[in-house]
Motif scaffolding. Structure first.
Motif, mmCIF file in Angstrom:
data_model
loop_
_atom_site.group_PDB
_atom_site.id
_atom_site.type_symbol
_atom_site.label_atom_id
_atom_site.label_comp_id
_atom_site.label_asym_id
_atom_site.label_seq_id
_atom_site.Cartn_x
_atom_site.Cartn_y
_atom_site.Cartn_z
ATOM 1 N N ASP A 44 0.825 -1.213 0.000
ATOM 2 C CA ASP A 44 0.000 0.000 0.000
ATOM 3 C C ASP A 44 0.856 1.257 0.000
ATOM 4 N N THR A 45 1.961 1.240 0.740
ATOM 5 C CA THR A 45 2.873 2.393 0.775
ATOM 6 C C THR A 45 3.513 2.611 -0.586
ATOM 7 N N ASN A 46 3.946 1.537 -1.228
ATOM 8 C CA ASN A 46 4.544 1.665 -2.564
ATOM 9 C C ASN A 46 3.538 2.238 -3.564
ATOM 10 N N TYR A 47 2.288 1.775 -3.485
ATOM 11 C CA TYR A 47 1.251 2.280 -4.379
ATOM 12 C C TYR A 47 1.007 3.771 -4.122
ATOM 13 N N ALA A 48 0.877 4.136 -2.837
ATOM 14 C CA ALA A 48 0.626 5.541 -2.483
ATOM 15 C C ALA A 48 1.784 6.431 -2.926
ATOM 16 N N ASN A 49 3.001 5.974 -2.749
ATOM 17 C CA ASN A 49 4.172 6.757 -3.171
ATOM 18 C C ASN A 49 4.216 6.934 -4.686
ATOM 19 N N ARG A 65 1.635 6.931 -6.727
ATOM 20 C CA ARG A 65 0.561 7.874 -7.088
ATOM 21 C C ARG A 65 0.962 9.310 -6.738
ATOM 22 N N ARG A 66 1.609 9.471 -5.573
ATOM 23 C CA ARG A 66 2.052 10.802 -5.140
ATOM 24 C C ARG A 66 3.069 11.384 -6.114
ATOM 25 N N ARG A 67 3.909 10.530 -6.691
ATOM 26 C CA ARG A 67 4.903 10.978 -7.669
ATOM 27 C C ARG A 67 4.302 11.186 -9.053
ATOM 28 N N GLY A 68 3.012 10.914 -9.182
ATOM 29 C CA GLY A 68 2.344 11.127 -10.450
ATOM 30 C C GLY A 68 2.476 9.980 -11.434
ATOM 31 N N GLN A 69 2.956 8.844 -10.978
ATOM 32 C CA GLN A 69 3.087 7.698 -11.862
ATOM 33 C C GLN A 69 1.716 7.071 -12.097
#
Length: 127
Positions: free
Chosen positions: A24-29, A31-35
């Motif tokens: 979940d953290t990897n996914y959130a990060n 998304r936060r980076r705009g990927q």
């Protein structure tokens, strides 16, 4: 050694929670980076627990290997606490790994973890 080879349901559940949190953290990060990434897949609970158990077994196997790297020597056997402080750790010692497997197999008969780790290649007619 007993604690390392005994894997409880609580250990597996903690492993599953850790894996979920990392995913979940990897996914959130991302998304936060705009990927543009797909959301994490939904894994059936029985498969998630099986993966978590395999992860815990692998981790414990490595910890057992390090126990043998630090404390077991062919010439002296099991080192005392004082001898261990003075001894050089033998990293990835195949002999220590094989000894770990032999000890675990004999002491904890039928334990799957005894088979984890390096094994010598099987003899074939070509070798």
């Amino acid at each position: 050694m007993d604690r390392l080879v005994t894997i409880t349901d609580d250990d597996v559940e903690k492993g599953a929670t850790r894996i979920r949190n990392i995913r979940d953290t990897n996914y959130a990060n991302a998304r936060r980076r705009g990927q543009k990434v797909a959301p994490p897949e939904i894994v059936p609970p029985e498969i998630e627990l099986a993966l978590a158990r395999a992860s815990v077994e692998h981790s414990r196997s490595g910890t057992l290997d390090w126990l043998f790297y630090r404390r077991w020597r062919l010439s002296e056997g099991w080192l005392s606490d004082e001898e261990t402080r003075r001894a050089l750790e033998i990293f990835h010692d195949w002999l220590a790994q094989n000894m770990r497997r032999a000890v675990i197999s004999k002491r904890y008969e039928g334990l799957v973890m005894a088979e984890l780790g390096w094994k010598p290649p099987a003899k074939t007619f070509a070798s």
